[in-house]
Design a protein around this motif. Structure first.
Motif, PDB file in Angstrom:
ATOM      1  N   LEU A  29      12.307   0.668  -6.194  1.00 42.67           N
ATOM      2  CA  LEU A  29      11.027   0.302  -5.611  1.00 42.67           C
ATOM      3  C   LEU A  29      10.958   0.664  -4.130  1.00 42.67           C
ATOM      4  O   LEU A  29       9.956   1.188  -3.652  1.00 42.67           O
ATOM      5  N   VAL A  30      12.025   0.383  -3.415  1.00 48.86           N
ATOM      6  CA  VAL A  30      12.049   0.715  -1.990  1.00 48.86           C
ATOM      7  C   VAL A  30      11.936   2.226  -1.801  1.00 48.86           C
ATOM      8  O   VAL A  30      11.179   2.714  -0.956  1.00 48.86           O
ATOM      9  N   GLU A  31      12.690   2.969  -2.599  1.00 51.26           N
ATOM     10  CA  GLU A  31      12.635   4.430  -2.488  1.00 51.26           C
ATOM     11  C   GLU A  31      11.245   4.952  -2.812  1.00 51.26           C
ATOM     12  O   GLU A  31      10.743   5.878  -2.169  1.00 51.26           O
ATOM     13  N   GLY A  32      10.606   4.341  -3.819  1.00 51.41           N
ATOM     14  CA  GLY A  32       9.257   4.775  -4.181  1.00 51.41           C
ATOM     15  C   GLY A  32       8.252   4.519  -3.080  1.00 51.41           C
ATOM     16  O   GLY A  32       7.351   5.322  -2.836  1.00 51.41           O
ATOM     17  N   LEU A  33       8.380   3.379  -2.376  1.00 45.64           N
ATOM     18  CA  LEU A  33       7.459   3.073  -1.283  1.00 45.64           C
ATOM     19  C   LEU A  33       7.711   3.926  -0.052  1.00 45.64           C
ATOM     20  O   LEU A  33       6.836   4.072   0.805  1.00 45.64           O
ATOM     21  N   LEU A  34       8.926   4.482   0.044  1.00 45.10           N
ATOM     22  CA  LEU A  34       9.268   5.335   1.189  1.00 45.10           C
ATOM     23  C   LEU A  34       8.929   6.807   0.956  1.00 45.10           C
ATOM     24  O   LEU A  34       9.126   7.637   1.845  1.00 45.10           O
ATOM     25  N   GLU A  35       8.441   7.137  -0.253  1.00 43.31           N
ATOM     26  CA  GLU A  35       8.106   8.525  -0.577  1.00 43.31           C
ATOM     27  C   GLU A  35       7.056   9.071   0.393  1.00 43.31           C
ATOM     28  O   GLU A  35       6.136   8.364   0.807  1.00 43.31           O
ATOM     29  N   LYS A  36       7.192  10.362   0.748  1.00 44.71           N
ATOM     30  CA  LYS A  36       6.201  11.003   1.612  1.00 44.71           C
ATOM     31  C   LYS A  36       4.941  11.374   0.851  1.00 44.71           C
ATOM     32  O   LYS A  36       3.848  11.424   1.425  1.00 44.71           O
ATOM     33  N   ARG A  37       5.092  11.652  -0.434  1.00 42.23           N
ATOM     34  CA  ARG A  37       3.937  12.046  -1.254  1.00 42.23           C
ATOM     35  C   ARG A  37       3.149  10.808  -1.670  1.00 42.23           C
ATOM     36  O   ARG A  37       3.699   9.845  -2.202  1.00 42.23           O
ATOM     37  N   GLY A  38       1.843  10.831  -1.404  1.00 43.26           N
ATOM     38  CA  GLY A  38       0.998   9.683  -1.692  1.00 43.26           C
ATOM     39  C   GLY A  38       0.948   9.309  -3.152  1.00 43.26           C
ATOM     40  O   GLY A  38       0.876   8.121  -3.498  1.00 43.26           O
ATOM     41  N   ASP A  39       0.971  10.333  -4.060  1.00 40.38           N
ATOM     42  CA  ASP A  39       0.874  10.019  -5.485  1.00 40.38           C
ATOM     43  C   ASP A  39       2.114   9.261  -5.957  1.00 40.38           C
ATOM     44  O   ASP A  39       2.046   8.439  -6.878  1.00 40.38           O
ATOM     45  N   LYS A  40       3.276   9.516  -5.345  1.00 39.71           N
ATOM     46  CA  LYS A  40       4.488   8.790  -5.717  1.00 39.71           C
ATOM     47  C   LYS A  40       4.408   7.336  -5.273  1.00 39.71           C
ATOM     48  O   LYS A  40       4.790   6.427  -6.013  1.00 39.71           O
ATOM     49  N   ARG A  41       3.920   7.133  -4.047  1.00 41.29           N
ATOM     50  CA  ARG A  41       3.759   5.743  -3.568  1.00 41.29           C
ATOM     51  C   ARG A  41       2.732   5.015  -4.411  1.00 41.29           C
ATOM     52  O   ARG A  41       2.910   3.839  -4.757  1.00 41.29           O
ATOM     53  N   GLU A  42       1.669   5.712  -4.761  1.00 39.16           N
ATOM     54  CA  GLU A  42       0.626   5.110  -5.592  1.00 39.16           C
ATOM     55  C   GLU A  42       1.176   4.689  -6.943  1.00 39.16           C
ATOM     56  O   GLU A  42       0.870   3.598  -7.443  1.00 39.16           O
ATOM     57  N   GLU A  43       2.021   5.521  -7.530  1.00 41.91           N
ATOM     58  CA  GLU A  43       2.615   5.207  -8.828  1.00 41.91           C
ATOM     59  C   GLU A  43       3.559   4.007  -8.724  1.00 41.91           C
ATOM     60  O   GLU A  43       3.585   3.132  -9.598  1.00 41.91           O
ATOM     61  N   THR A  44       4.325   3.950  -7.640  1.00 45.71           N
ATOM     62  CA  THR A  44       5.234   2.828  -7.436  1.00 45.71           C
ATOM     63  C   THR A  44       4.454   1.516  -7.297  1.00 45.71           C
ATOM     64  O   THR A  44       4.830   0.483  -7.869  1.00 45.71           O
ATOM     65  N   LEU A  45       3.367   1.538  -6.534  1.00 45.59           N
ATOM     66  CA  LEU A  45       2.552   0.334  -6.346  1.00 45.59           C
ATOM     67  C   LEU A  45       1.927  -0.122  -7.661  1.00 45.59           C
ATOM     68  O   LEU A  45       1.883  -1.325  -7.956  1.00 45.59           O
ATOM     69  N   ALA A  46       1.470   0.847  -8.467  1.00 43.25           N
ATOM     70  CA  ALA A  46       0.902   0.495  -9.776  1.00 43.25           C
ATOM     71  C   ALA A  46       1.965  -0.150 -10.669  1.00 43.25           C
ATOM     72  O   ALA A  46       1.688  -1.107 -11.398  1.00 43.25           O
ATOM     73  N   SER A  47       3.205   0.379 -10.600  1.00 37.82           N
ATOM     74  CA  SER A  47       4.296  -0.196 -11.376  1.00 37.82           C
ATOM     75  C   SER A  47       4.616  -1.612 -10.913  1.00 37.82           C
ATOM     76  O   SER A  47       4.931  -2.489 -11.722  1.00 37.82           O
ATOM     77  N   MET A  48       4.535  -1.834  -9.604  1.00 35.95           N
ATOM     78  CA  MET A  48       4.790  -3.174  -9.076  1.00 35.95           C
ATOM     79  C   MET A  48       3.761  -4.172  -9.578  1.00 35.95           C
ATOM     80  O   MET A  48       4.088  -5.310  -9.932  1.00 35.95           O
ATOM     81  N   ILE A  49       2.493  -3.766  -9.609  1.00 31.59           N
ATOM     82  CA  ILE A  49       1.429  -4.665 -10.088  1.00 31.59           C
ATOM     83  C   ILE A  49       1.681  -5.055 -11.533  1.00 31.59           C
ATOM     84  O   ILE A  49       1.631  -6.240 -11.899  1.00 31.59           O
ATOM     85  N   GLU A  50       1.979  -4.058 -12.379  1.00 36.46           N
ATOM     86  CA  GLU A  50       2.258  -4.341 -13.783  1.00 36.46           C
ATOM     87  C   GLU A  50       3.516  -5.206 -13.925  1.00 36.46           C
ATOM     88  O   GLU A  50       3.556  -6.143 -14.723  1.00 36.46           O
ATOM     89  N   GLY A  51       4.546  -4.865 -13.131  1.00 32.30           N
ATOM     90  CA  GLY A  51       5.796  -5.606 -13.237  1.00 32.30           C
ATOM     91  C   GLY A  51       5.669  -7.049 -12.796  1.00 32.30           C
ATOM     92  O   GLY A  51       6.215  -7.958 -13.438  1.00 32.30           O
ATOM     93  N   LEU A  52       4.934  -7.306 -11.717  1.00 33.95           N
ATOM     94  CA  LEU A  52       4.773  -8.674 -11.219  1.00 33.95           C
ATOM     95  C   LEU A  52       3.899  -9.523 -12.130  1.00 33.95           C
ATOM     96  O   LEU A  52       3.948 -10.753 -12.073  1.00 33.95           O
ATOM     97  N   ASN A  53       3.076  -8.893 -12.937  1.00 35.40           N
ATOM     98  CA  ASN A  53       2.293  -9.640 -13.919  1.00 35.40           C
ATOM     99  C   ASN A  53       3.118 -10.010 -15.137  1.00 35.40           C
ATOM    100  O   ASN A  53       2.756 -10.914 -15.887  1.00 35.40           O
TER     101      ASN A  53
END
Length: 448
Positions: free
Chosen positions: A61-85
């Protein structure tokens, strides 16, 4: 009216397999839900790959949020939302709190619209789950200027309004901080404030989201703590919205009027243009009659619509000052809500948490304390494991029927509350005296 805060302590599940590699660019994992408040609004479901479970894989998760590419960060954030639910992972969020919070803020500053919305959603979940008050206060301090600036910029989204309301609800440390956030939303709502470019052109969904965000915060406030200057004219504003051509707006406005009436501080929302100063009772009677008429008219205009049920419930409330109870079943236990502030809180959290609401009610102690509900508590304790050797001791006392709180002044309500408490305390004293006398008799018998 009060907001109660609790803390949860859940354990993340272990996962012995390493996480899979990130999906190809352009793909989006999870399920995207429409931001509306009505069940009839369409939902778009994008089914690509299942989000990685949120647990001990914090490195991913940390690595995903540190990605330079926006689509990678976006995907990580979407995964976090699903995971926290699906898994609250409180321990992980507490441990990596600063990383998650400030990486999300970084995404807010330079991300796409989708990434920004996902970031606000994750921050809202962070505020809902984390129990440490210092960390919650830090979220509030960091987010308030960011969200306030977003409202002023005119680029408001439902996620921004939700995040502001959630962060202030759980993160504000005093009534002034809560009302500061409320005031930001109110100035956005009211086009006469000149706060932003005319908000009359905003969509009905944004207007409804802003109303419920404001109400969610109002539901956490006790009436006597409300400002006398911030909310003047609120009753007139919401009464006028009953004539709106969108049924969602009418339903939200009707519930706003009901919650305002329930606060018992109508004078803080009253704006009498005639310049007269009616007594509280006169104000109550006048508003009850006026609002009942307006609400009934709105109901007649929308009686074929699904959302008219809300307006009808408000109409019945103004007719008899009694809230129609709503029930919710969690793990076989029934949660019954019989006040407007609880109903508003339930509606807001159900929409914000979506599929994760049930999981949060089962494991999140903050929400359980908020609704005074424990799904683990079993009222039926089963058969007796022993038989008492003495007769049961009881005290009978008469408790007069409670008078209508809306027909009493503040002083009268206080006196009645003290009076009813004294009756119960007197009965408890009598019961304890009987217990003490019986205990003495039993000791005397044993010595004999």
């Amino acid at each position: 009216m009060s907001s109660r805060r609790g803390f949860s302590n859940t354990r993340a599940r272990a996962n012995h397999n390493p996480p899979n590699a990130m999906k190809k660019r352009g793909k989006q994992s999870g399920r995207a839900v429409a931001d509306g408040y009505d069940d009839e609004l369409p939902e778009k479901v994008i089914q690509t790959s299942r989000p990685r479970p949120l647990g001990p894989i914090s490195t991913h998760l940390v690595e995903g949020l540190l990605e330079k590419r926006g689509d990678k960060r976006e995907e990580t954030l979407a995964s976090m939302i699903e995971g926290l639910n699906a898994n609250l992972s409180k321990n992980l969020l507490e441990e990596k709190f600063a990383t998650f919070l400030y990486r999300c803020l970084n995404s807010v500053k330079k991300g796409s619209t989708k990434e920004v919305n996902n970031s606000f959603h994750v921050i809202g979940l962070l505020a809902t789950i984390v129990g440490c008050e210092n960390k919650l206060s830090e979220i509030y301090r960091e987010l308030l200027p960011v969200l306030s600036g977003a409202l002023k910029s005119g680029s408001t989204t439902i996620k921004i309004l939700d995040c502001l309301s959630i962060v202030a609800f759980f993160g504000a440390t005093n009534p002034d901080e809560t009302q500061n956030a409320m005031h930001n939303i109110w100035e956005y709502l009211n086009p006469e404030s000149g706060y932003v470019v005319n908000t009359k052109n905003n969509s009905a969904e944004l207007l409804v989201a802003a109303i419920y965000a404001w109400l969610f915060l109002l539901s956490s406030m006790e009436g006597f703590r409300l400002s006398y200057s911030y909310w003047k004219g609120a009753i007139s504003y919401f009464a006028n919205l009953l004539d709106h051509d969108n049924n969602l707006v009418c339903g939200a406005a009707s519930e706003a009027l009901a919650l305002i009436f329930e606060t018992g501080s109508l004078e803080k929302f009253w704006n009498d243009e005639s310049g007269s100063s009616p007594s509280y009772t006169q104000m109550q009677q006048s508003l009850r009659a006026h609002l009942l008429k307006r609400v009934n008219c709105a109901y007649l205009n929308l009686r074929t619509e699904k959302n008219a049920v809300k307006i009808r419930n408000v109409s019945r409330y103004f007719e008899g000052s009694h809230v129609l109870a709503e029930s919710l079943v969690v793990k076989g236990k029934v949660l019954t809500l019989s006040s407007w502030y609880q109903i508003i809180q339930l509606q807001f959290l159900k929409r914000f948490l979506a599929d994760g609401f049930k999981k949060h009610m089962e494991e999140n102690e903050k929400l359980q304390n908020l609704f005074e509900f424990d799904p683990r508590k079993n009222k039926n304790i089963g058969p007796e494991l022993y038989v008492a050797t003495t007769d049961k001791i009881s005290v009978r006392f008469f408790m007069p029927e409670e008078r209508d709180q809306y027909m009493l002044t503040k002083e009268q309500r206080k006196k009645e509350r003290v009076w009813r408490t004294s009756i119960v305390d007197k009965a408890k004293t009598q019961l304890m005296t009987k217990h003490r006398l019986l205990s003495k008799e039993l000791k005397r018998c044993n010595y004999d």
